[in-house]
Enzyme design. Structure first.
Site, PDB file in Angstrom:
ATOM      1  CD  GLU A 131      -2.942   1.099   2.325  1.00  0.00           C
ATOM      2  OE1 GLU A 131      -2.523   0.686   3.420  1.00  0.00           O
ATOM      3  OE2 GLU A 131      -4.086   1.513   2.148  1.00  0.00           O
ATOM      4  CD  GLU A 311      -4.275  -3.785  10.004  1.00  0.00           C
ATOM      5  OE1 GLU A 311      -4.698  -3.748   8.833  1.00  0.00           O
ATOM      6  OE2 GLU A 311      -3.735  -2.805  10.564  1.00  0.00           O
TER       7      GLU A 311
END
Ligand SMILES: [Zn+2]
Length: 863
Positions: A131, A311
């Site tokens: 990312e 997460e």
């Protein structure tokens, strides 16, 4: 590199032209164990449709070399079509098949496919981190979040390794030659490129499973895995990780009404990781510092649980439904941050999660929201470099605070029902802000447009101050109002749902709440009618219970009460809010640093919440190193060290509080006597009852001795011999760079700025050792050198290293107007520099200007 910094416009255009049907990615990682081998083979076949046949597009790939490119059976010449970052594809058909055979580089910066060799046993470990846009360092792809596709991964690697992808393994690994094997993984559901992942190496693996029966009789089984390096296995408490994981999966299934969509759930704790964790579907990666090598406080376990849950929330919010472009990064991050605390409080043993959120998480947001780089929660993200810097306190912590305020505004049921509809409506798709607002408007019946304008589309933090008028005859409240303020740069006043608490001391001496009202505050002045007639309080706490996002201010009476009785405040949430408010006053130059430190030394010893206590310790450092007037700094340091030692000796033997005070004491120790005590604790000559001086604590005690010149290279070498591990190596590098000599500083500067040989973790360790607050004179020559060097550093290094250097080496300890001038001159002379780099310099400058204002406030207190 041309084309590396993909823009929003380019992504938008490409999404309008093509549709990706699927990727097959084959990686050959057999070369990883030969550390002098810089690259691995990566073969990608991607099938995609084109809306306007005959037109052109490009596929992203950052690689040292490309062997072949085949488009629809045509061989393209790599020298013509590949520029190092993109492969140009001309004359597309309605349906296309592209195969790219490339040599991709192993990473040393944590971006792409990172390779780490364990110094303890020589084993090699690999993992990916992508990312926002680093999967193109590992395979050719269309690197933007709204071109989702199913992925089919194949990996060839040493036969003894563990190899994992997002999907489950398909069949047994097939032998290749004598010492390698090929792993195939099932084709995934459609996902964005930045959340694909590979973990490979001789990892230690523990397994468990999660099962759940649904009311319709169906049953879900999720295989669970937890991984770390072999040499860390002796410290790995996978049981606790699985416990939190199952609690989280229960919670999210209870509330989301959408079964976990990604098959298995592996959690890998990996070395030299740049961030906390990453939400790759079915294969979450975490920094391995969450595997605790020594004793840590409950606050560390709480943080780890919070990250696990953050997460996990992304499996739905972010992975199943994904922002269209990085403008709406907050859509996933704010939500995951909010859900991390929400699920933690309701589903795990960490019931104080909202206290941590109020005290710690929001401090991050308040700071970010007062920097010149602040932005609305919904940001304007022009390109990938902008995106990279937007993983900030606004996107995460302010966004989550705003969602908490939203829950107070629309109610918990409407919020959760909105989430459920959002998942069902947009599963495996991409969304924008409007998509979330429209489901919330449906479920709450509220005007979300006005709410969004106030909270998501404007920047800045409001201050809320109580104003009480008393009825002289009875001493009762005649009128209580809340005054709302805003900064000149960001003047928006907002609607706030707040609770206001009135406190006074009872017979026991405890400062307790005896009246409370909840109200909507709007505009400059709001009268709280419910509290008229209440008896005179000693403390008025606006934003009690932390419903809204604001800087809490006090009236004079309340501040006087806190000066003498903060420690008597019984409710831990109220205390956390008060500490945070006092810190904001100090940062704003409204409370002298010496007064803040005085209150801290007087009352921190009574703080029961270990997370709040550790936050106070880190704020004490900032107050001392940056906000104290220079001529009082050494006196302040002496007082703080004395106070820390007093609390260390008073703390309950063996407790987390004792450990926290021990670490804090070491970090502020300065006198010869303090340093003798640290030496004694290291060599066994001194003992603090109940304090176990384990290896991590030994390093914490050694660093100040080295920084003060009491210990040196020999002691550091001896310590590394005791702890010849990856972690020990980082501590060693940090300690060596902390030595108080001009030669050491020059060498550290050279290692980080002028060469590119250190890994990301060692760059960080070197910078941490280099920048010692007690070495201002030694560091002074590096202020001009910093401004000379950063443009080249930014241009020549990866963005992760660039950020570490530009942030970490900013001359923060050269707090005088000359440094401000140098920063201004740099900004004026580099108007064309990339916005991301300018942003970092402007933030450093702003921190320094704030420090100078706070120092002035502190100096007046001493005058
Ligand atoms: Zn996240």
């Amino acid at each position: 590199m041309p084309g590396e910094n993909l823009t929003r416009d380019e992504a938008h255009e490409r999404a309008g032209l093509i549709r990706v049907d699927g990727y097959e990615v084959e990686l050959d990682l057999r070369s990883a164990v030969r550390l002098d081998e810089p690259a691995f083979r990566s073969v990608t076949t991607v099938r995609f449709g084109c809306a306007r046949p005959g037109e052109s597009t490009f596929v992203d790939l950052i690689a040292p070399s490309v062997e072949t490119v085949t488009l629809n059976g045509r061989e393209l010449d790599p020298a013509e079509v590949f520029d190092g970052a993109r492969i140009t594809l001309d004359d597309l058909a309605a349906t296309n098949e592209l195969t790219v055979d490339a040599r991709c580089a192993y990473s040393r910066t944590g971006e792409g496919l990172h390779r780490f060799a364990d110094p303890e046993d020589g084993e090699v470990y690999l993992y990916t981190q992508y990312e926002p846009a680093d999967s193109r360092r590992v395979f050719a792809n269309f690197e933007q979040p709204d071109l989702k596709a199913p992925f089919t991964l194949t990996v060839t690697a040493p036969a003894t390794w563990t190899v994992l992808g997002n999907g489950e393994q398909e069949g047994a690994a097939e032998p290749v030659g004598t010492d390698a094997a090929t792993w195939r993984f099932v084709t995934t559901e459609p996902m964005s490129t930045y959340i694909t992942a590979v973990v490979a190496g001789p990892y230690h693996v523990e397994r468990d499973e999660y099962t759940r029966e649904f009311t319709d009789g169906t049953r879900l089984r999720v295989p669970l895995g937890a991984l770390c390096r072999r040499s860390l296995a002796k410290h790995f408490d996978a049981d606790d990780i699985f416990t939190v994981t199952k609690q989280g999966l229960d919670f999210f299934h209870d509330h989301f009404d959408y079964p976990y969509p990604w098959g298995k759930y592996d959690q890998a704790f990996v070395p030299e990781y740049n961030i906390g964790a990453m939400e790759n579907p079915g294969l979450v990666t975490f920094r391995e510092e969450f595997v605790f090598r020594g004793k840590v406080t409950q606050s560390s376990y709480e943080s780890r649980a919070n990250v696990i849950l953050h997460e996990m929330a992304h499996m739905w919010f972010g992975d199943l439904v994904t922002p269209k472009w990085w403008d709406d990064l907050w859509l996933k991050e704010s939500f995951a941050d909010f859900m991390g605390a929400f699920s933690q409080v309701e589903a795990t043993r960490f019931t104080g999660g909202w206290i941590t959120f109020a005290n710690r998480r929001k401090a991050w947001a308040y700071r970010a929201d007062q920097l010149p780089s602040t932005h609305p929660v919904t940001a304007d993200i022009h390109d990938l470099q902008d995106a990279k810097l937007n993983f900030d306190g606004i996107t995460y912590a302010k966004g989550a605070s705003v969602l908490k305020q939203l829950v107070a505004y629309v109610g918990r049921d409407a919020f959760l029902e909105g989430s459920r509809r959002y998942f069902k409506r947009h599963a495996f798709g991409n969304t924008r802000l409007e998509d979330l607002l429209s489901v919330l408007a449906e479920t709450s019946g509220r005007d979300m447009a006005a709410w969004s304008r106030a909270w998501l589309q404007t920047a800045g933090v409001n201050s809320l101050t109580p104003e009480a008028l008393y009825d002289d005859a009875h001493g009762r409240i005649a009128e209580l109002a809340v005054l709302q303020g805003a900064s000149e740069d960001h003047p928006t006043l907002r609607p706030h749902r707040v609770a206001i608490g009135l406190y006074r001391r009872g017979a026991s001496g405890a400062l307790e709440r005896y009246a409370r009202a909840e109200a909507d505050v709007a505009g400059e002045r709001t009268v709280i009618t419910e509290l008229a007639g209440a008896e005179r309080p000693e403390l008025i706490l606006v934003n009690d219970e932390d419903l809204t996002y604001c800087k809490v201010r006090f009236d004079e009476t309340s501040l006087d009460t806190l000066r003498d009785h903060l420690g008597d405040l019984a409710d831990p949430m109220a205390r956390a809010l008060v500490w945070s408010a006092l810190w904001n006053l100090t940062r704003d130059g409204l409370l002298p640093a010496r007064e803040y430190l005085g209150m801290l030394l007087r009352f921190a010893g009574r703080e029961s919440d270990i997370g709040v206590l550790q936050m106070l310790h880190s704020w004490a450092h900032v107050a001392l190193d940056h906000y104290a007037a220079p001529d009082w700094r050494s006196e302040g340091a002496r007082l703080v060290a004395e106070g820390a030692l007093r609390e260390l000796r008073a703390a309950e033997p063996g407790s987390g509080h004792q450990l926290a005070w021990a670490r804090f004491f070491a970090s502020v120790a300065g006198s010869a006597e303090d340093l003798r005590l640290l030496s004694g604790l290291l060599d066994g000559g001194s003992v603090v009852d109940g304090l176990d001086v384990d290896q991590e604590l030994r390093w914490a005690f050694l660093e100040p001795l080295v920084a003060e010149g009491v210990a040196g290279e020999a002691e550091v070498a001896a310590e590394l011999a005791r702890d010849d591990t990856a972690s020990g190596k980082r501590h060693q590098v940090r300690c060596l760079a902390a030595r108080p000599s001009a030669e050491v500083k020059a060498a550290a500067w050279h290692d980080v700025v002028e060469t590119d040989t250190l890994s990301n973790a060692l760059v960080e360790a070197t910078i941490a050792g280099f920048a010692q607050p007690g070495q201002r004179e030694l560091l002074a020559p590096y202020a001009p050198r910093y401004f000379e060097a950063i443009a080249d550093v930014w241009a020549s290094r990866s963005i992760e290293i660039g950020m570490a250097v530009v942030r970490g080496l900013f001359p923060e300890f050269q707090a005088h107007p000359g440094t401000l001038d140098a920063a201004d001159a740099w900004l004026a002379g580099h108007a064309d520099a990339l916005a991301a780099l300018r942003r970092l310099v402007a933030e450093g400058r702003d921190d320094l200007a704030r420090a100078l204002r706070a120092q002035e406030c502190d100096a007046q207190a001493g005058a």
